[in-house]
Write a protein that holds these residues in place. Sequence first.
Motif: not given
Length: 149
Positions: A85-88, A104-106, A116-117, A121-124
């Motif tokens: 997710g971080l790569c995306l 970005i979402r799972v 949790a993921v 991934l969406n917390d700046k």
Amino acid sequence: MFGKESLNSHPPHNHICGEGERGEGNHSLTFLHYLRDIKDPEHPYSLEELKVITEDAIEVDDKRSHVRVTFTPTVEHCSMATVIGLCLRVKLMRCLPSRYKVDIRVAPGTHATEAAVNKQLNDKERVAAALENPNLVDMVDECLAPSLE
């Protein structure tokens, strides 16, 4: 914008974003073009080859400058889901005009710790902290590096 400081520390390069400057595309195929060659951190295949990302999983609202990418980890307990997710996120931060908000979402039901993921991934602040970790940045850069095939 998430991680704006990190975006500025890695200016866009044609070898990272593809041909030309930051894109102004307005449909999912254009955005898939930016993401298709990201390599999986554990396998010698791209995220597209592993079907972690697909055109159908990319939603674009150009009027609101919003992009949502929903990815599907290869296994329910994928330990690399946050790295993927971080790569995306980093790839889109480096390639898209700064006006875009990236989400970005799972994919629902595809990961044991989905909530949790998604939160991470969406917390700046969490993204910015992750991008201050040199080991993690190296891993992300390796996944984003063009393949020499």
